[in-house]
Enzyme design. Structure first.
Site, short mmCIF file in Angstrom:
data_model
loop_
_atom_site.label_atom_id
_atom_site.label_comp_id
_atom_site.label_asym_id
_atom_site.label_seq_id
_atom_site.Cartn_x
_atom_site.Cartn_y
_atom_site.Cartn_z
N LYS A 152 0.84 -1.21 0.00
CA LYS A 152 0.00 0.00 0.00
C LYS A 152 0.87 1.24 0.00
CE LYS A 152 -3.90 0.46 2.43
NZ LYS A 152 -4.74 0.31 3.63
O1 LIG Z 1 -7.10 1.88 2.23
C1 LIG Z 1 -7.53 0.87 2.74
C2 LIG Z 1 -7.53 -0.37 2.02
O2 LIG Z 1 -6.90 -0.26 0.84
C3 LIG Z 1 -8.14 0.79 4.07
O3 LIG Z 1 -7.44 -0.07 4.91
C4 LIG Z 1 -8.30 2.15 4.64
O4 LIG Z 1 -7.09 2.55 5.20
C5 LIG Z 1 -9.41 2.11 5.64
O5 LIG Z 1 -10.56 1.73 4.99
C6 LIG Z 1 -9.65 3.44 6.23
O6 LIG Z 1 -8.51 3.92 6.83
C7 LIG Z 1 -10.72 3.37 7.26
O7 LIG Z 1 -11.16 4.66 7.35
P1 LIG Z 1 -12.14 5.17 8.47
O8 LIG Z 1 -13.22 4.15 8.56
O9 LIG Z 1 -11.34 5.31 9.69
O10 LIG Z 1 -12.60 6.47 7.93
#
Ligand SMILES: O=C(CO)[C@@H](O)[C@H](O)[C@H](O)[C@H](O)COP(=O)(O)O
Ligand SMILES: O=C[C@H](O)COP(=O)(O)O
Length: 955
Positions: A152
């Protein structure tokens, strides 16, 4: 997550399974070791058709930060390896990622590489660092070594070029933190460009997978808040604004998806597709509902569409399984979505600005999560390693404690400790500090070459030397002196002596201790040009030649920087060996380089385990350690803050008797590093502790305590001082070997204190100044046969008094007591007094100066420094001249009972020492310091006794 309850099996999992029919893959936004290990993850795959897993720093923080899942592995790893918290985290995370990748691999195979991925994010600290990101992506890709891994990378301005490079190199990437359509467009463009360049080289592009993680719910979080604020303020567009509540995030995602569809149709893409390229799917991230007013599956229900992924957090996963609805919602009412986008713009909701803020906040919050995660790992590591590390305890008055906390938070937010490790001079003054930081890496470097030092040690042993005599000054002598004084003699090895004086009597005394035929001489000078080691070498080389003849060089070893004058001398004189220093390490930071290690090895210290101990300190201060958990940083912050904000600039060094000499090394490090441009820390070493009443409010006490050999007097005095509200930092060493850790710990702390003081902690401008003055005088001597004449402003019996016109005027004259009274009368609270004695430093003079300083301290209640010249010129002398003007100095010189010639020069050792004292005084005077020189004629011991009693009467 309730995935393992029996009644769920085969009943309610279908809606998740059903996503596949709509072309969408459900991934799980969650990783936890026990969850993978106990079969829960497998169950999601089997029953819910789970197709992938994502992690991020916040997810790992939750996984590792709480509970005990990882404790056993942490213990096991630390038993055999020396790891920083960052390295430890990575080992744990990689194991988790590998275990998860194993569970997901059958999905990867069954879907022919479309799904079955697990994502591992590069360090969030690299979000704005292209080079750092690509390097880490490559490293993680290689280390994990799983086909179904996705690295990522944040889709920031700096992340996108790294993503393109990674794609070009065949690394599968999940680009994260995408909020805006434009950022997504840039990412898709980079993906295509990366594939194109790889394809153009004829390399396979069919194995590369990528997703673009487009964040959803956070957009509504911001936009809805702005709407609510405006509505509450009675905005004229209240109704239109309210109609957009909970709509913008989904509309934004739908519009992004339209872009995906369009690009897929393009000729450019078709060409790549024909070559086997996989499209970069949009992945909906941040899909947990935050606003309780909305459906808890809003961001799943409304974003279902072909060739997409939704990475769903556990609670939402459960909720969707329970009551999610499937329809092709993503391509539904695209016009409506465009209208929402146009409306938000018309109403000034500034989605553009919001997405920019969200990127910044997203990066910052991943950094916060990572800080907290690394803090937990660091804490666990400290608990497990316990006494294998230095244990530091700070007892601070509450105002200092608060200020140190604030300083710590400033460093955490700015990431300045990472900048320090990246050798970024902006941490200090933005000058050339970056060129002086090789000491940060020297332990690793020397460990990689330790066999050379070990071979040297066996050669020294085999040659049967009885003594090692090291000739050097300051940074080249104080570290070796600590080693000699702390460890003493090792069986089968020679005894190490360190000579750092031009006092003829002292030179003679050392000569008397050794047999030149059986002595290994180590001539140690970084620059190779320092006067003292050069003349000492000349003297002992000649002396040894008398007994060794032409083979004399074989008893000499040089430690010097490459290309120095000393290197040439050593080569010319056929020295046995030349060891090199690092040009990018200043003398006082060189103890863990060959300058400390060569004499250590020669005297039989096991250098490998010494360096391994030092490495523990390096790891404990590594860039991955958040400032609150980095004890060396804490020490530096305490010293810097106490000096700058609380006027506590006297660092009083207290050390257990068995490690007492650490103070001599430390005072150079602190004084030379920080005492300049009118500020800095004044080290006060070896001043026996007194009652709290003898101290003012200008001190910090640093207590280096060897736990097995403590002094109960010191412990009691320190406890009383802490109780009386004095700031005390106690550093416990479990073994003497841990002085290796103390070396690095204090170097790091000093660099930090230098940053807080806003100075360059790696230069020493005022030491150079007195070297120049001395040089002028010795040159004059060589030309004229005598030092320039000087006139005492007063004489009294055996004493003559010298000073510049200003000081002489202030001291007026009269008898000895009157002059001394006038000198000490100038002392104000928070000043310190420096006794600077240019006499032989031996047991009796050390006892004399020590008792004198204590009498002065107790009478005047000020800090005292007791120093011998010319040794201190390469140490605390910098702060006396360059630091704050709060020192009052009594310089003591004396007739030499006998002098010694310097081979090849007209001047003698006595002349050099006199020139050094005068050069020192001239610079003190030129810097406006309050200073007096007293010269003793006749027998030294009588003169010193008489001087003590005169001082006694004067104070
Ligand atoms: O980007 C990815 C997957 O590619 C996720 O792991 C992403 O970091 C998460 O969905 C978010 O950080 C979660 O966001 P939130 O629910 O805290 O707003
Ligand atoms: O602290 C350093 C001293 O001034 C000696 O310098 P040197 O190692 O270049 O001889």
């Amino acid at each position: 997550m309730n995935v393992v309850t029996k009644q769920d099996v085969g009943t309610v999992a279908n809606v998740l399974r059903g996503m596949e029919k709509h072309g969408q893959s459900p991934w799980l936004d969650f990783i936890q070791r026990s969850f993978t290990a106990n079969g829960s993850l497998q169950k999601l795959v089997d029953e819910d058709g789970l197709k992938g897993v994502t992690s991020n720093p916040a997810i790992f923080e939750k996984a590792m930060g709480y509970g005990t899942d990882y404790d056993a592995q942490i213990k096991e790893l630390l038993q055999t390896e020396i790891l920083s918290p960052g390295e430890l985290y990575e080992r744990l995370a990689i194991d988790d990622i590998r275990a998860t990748a194993k569970v997901m691999y059958p999905v990867f195979e069954a879907t022919k590489g479309l799904d079955g991925y697990v994502s591992l994010e590069v360090s969030p600290y690299l979000a704005f660092d292209t080079k750092g990101t690509i390097e880490e992506a490559r490293r993680l890709w290689k280390t994990v070594g799983a086909q179904n891994l996705m690295i990522k990378i944040p889709g920031t301005h700096d992340g996108v070029p790294a993503f393109q490079m990674a794609t070009d190199e065949g690394i599968s990437v999940n680009v994260t933190l995408l909020f805006s359509l434009q950022a997504y467009k840039d990412v898709l463009e980079a993906y295509i460009s990366g594939l194109e360049s790889r394809h153009a080289r004829g390399e396979d592009i069919s194995k590369i997978a990528s997703v673009a993680s487009f964040f959803v719910s956070r957009i509504d979080g911001k936009i809805d808040a702005a709407i609510d604020k405006r509505v509450a303020a009675g905005d004229k567009d209240a109704e239109a604004l309210k109609a957009l509540r909970g709509k913008v995030a989904i509309a934004n995602a739908k519009v992004a998806y339209q872009h995906y569809l369009e690009v897929k149709k393009s000729d450019r893409w078709q060409k790549l597709a024909a070559a086997g390229a996989q499209p970069q799917r949009l992945l909906w991230a941040s899909t947990g509902t935050k606003d309780k007013a909305y459906s808890d599956v809003l961001y799943v229900d409304e974003l279902v569409g072909p060739e997409t992924v939704n990475t769903i957090p556990p609670a939402t996963f459960d909720a969707f399984r329970d009551h999610g609805k499937l329809r092709d919602s993503l391509i539904e009412d695209v016009e409506g979505a465009k209208h929402v986008m146009a409306q938000q713009e018309r109403l000034g909701l500034d989605l553009h600005g919001v997405t920019e803020t969200l990127v910044k906040e997203g990066c910052a919050s991943f950094c916060d999560a990572f800080d907290s995660l690394l803090g937990v790992v660091a804490r666990k590591e400290n608990e497990i390693l316990a006494k294998k590390l230095l244990i530091q305890k700070a007892e601070l008055p509450s105002d200092i404690e608060e200020a140190v906390k604030a300083e710590t938070e400033t460093w955490r937010k700015s990431g300045d400790l990472r900048k320090l490790w990246a050798k970024d001079a902006s941490v200090w003054t933005g000058g050339d500090e970056g060129k002086w930081l090789k000491w940060l890496d020297i332990v690793d470097d020397r460990l990689a070459h330790v066999s050379e030092l070990e071979a040297f040690a066996s050669d020294v042993k085999a040659r049967g030397f009885t003594d090692v005599l090291l000739l050097g000054m300051g940074g080249s002598s104080l570290g070796p002196e600590v080693i000699a004084e702390t460890f003493g003699k090792h069986a089968g090895f020679p005894t190490l002596h360190v000579l750092d004086s031009t006092d003829p009597q002292q030179v003679k005394s050392f000569e008397g201790k050794i047999d030149p035929a059986k002595t290994l001489f180590i001539v140690s000078s970084k620059s190779g040009g320092t006067l003292e080691p050069n003349i000492l070498k000349a003297y002992f080389f000649e002396a040894a030649k008398k007994v060794l003849g032409d083979k004399v060089g074989q008893n000499f070893v040089a430690v010097t920087d490459p290309g120095s004058h000393m290197e040439q001398v050593a080569k010319g004189d056929g020295f046995w060996k030349i060891f090199y220093g690092e040009k990018q390490i200043g003398g006082r930071y060189s103890v863990l380089s060959n300058f400390g290690l060569v004499p250590a090895a020669a005297s039989g210290l096991p250098v490998r385990s010494f360096l391994e101990s030092a490495l523990r300190s390096v790891k404990a201060s590594a860039q991955s350690v958040p400032p609150a958990f980095n004890t060396a940083f804490q020490l530096g912050a305490i010293l810097g803050v106490a000096a700058t904000k609380f006027g506590r600039d006297k660092v009083t060094i207290v050390a257990s008797p068995a490690i007492y000499d650490l103070g001599a090394w430390l005072e150079q490090l602190l004084a030379e590093s920080t005492g300049k441009i009118g500020r800095g820390l004044v080290p006060i070493d070896d001043e026996t502790l007194g009652e709290p009443a003898v101290y003012g409010n200008d001190r910090v006490f640093a207590y280096l305590r060897l736990t097995g050999e403590t002094s109960s007097e010191q412990d009691a005095a320190i406890a009383a001082l802490a109780k009386a509200g004095q700031p005390v930092v106690t550093i416990d060493l479990d073994t003497k070997e841990q002085i290796a850790q103390a070396f690095f710990h204090w170097e790091f702390a000093t660099a930090v204190a230098g940053a807080v003081l806003d100075i360059d902690p790696f230069d020493q401008p005022d030491v150079e100044a007195s070297k120049i003055e001395t040089k002028k005088l010795t040159t004059a001597y060589n030309e004229t046969g005598s030092l320039p004449a000087e006139t005492a402003f007063a004489t009294d019996g055996a004493f003559s008094f010298f000073a510049d016109a200003k000081n002489a005027g202030a001291l007026k004259g009269g008898d000895t007591v009157a002059i001394l009274k006038a000198l000490f009368g100038q002392v104000k609270p928070d000043d310190y007094i420096g006794i600077l004695a240019y006499v032989e430093r031996d047991e009796s003079t050390r006892a004399w100066i020590q008792s004198l300083r204590l009498r002065i301290r107790d009478a005047l209640k000020v800090a005292t420094a007791a120093e011998f010249g010319p040794r201190f010129l390469h140490s605390t002398g910098q702060a006396y001249k360059g630091g704050a003007n709060n020192g009052v100095f009594l310089q003591i010189t004396a007739d030499d009972a006998a002098d010694l010639p310097v081979p090849g020069e007209k001047y003698t050792f006595g002349v050099v020492k006199a020139a050094q004292a005068r050069g020192d005084f001239d610079v003190l005077a030129e810097r406006g310091r309050r200073a007096l020189r007293v010269h003793i004629k006749g027998p030294l011991d009588e003169g010193l006794r008489a001087l003590s009693s005169a001082i006694e009467s004067a104070i």
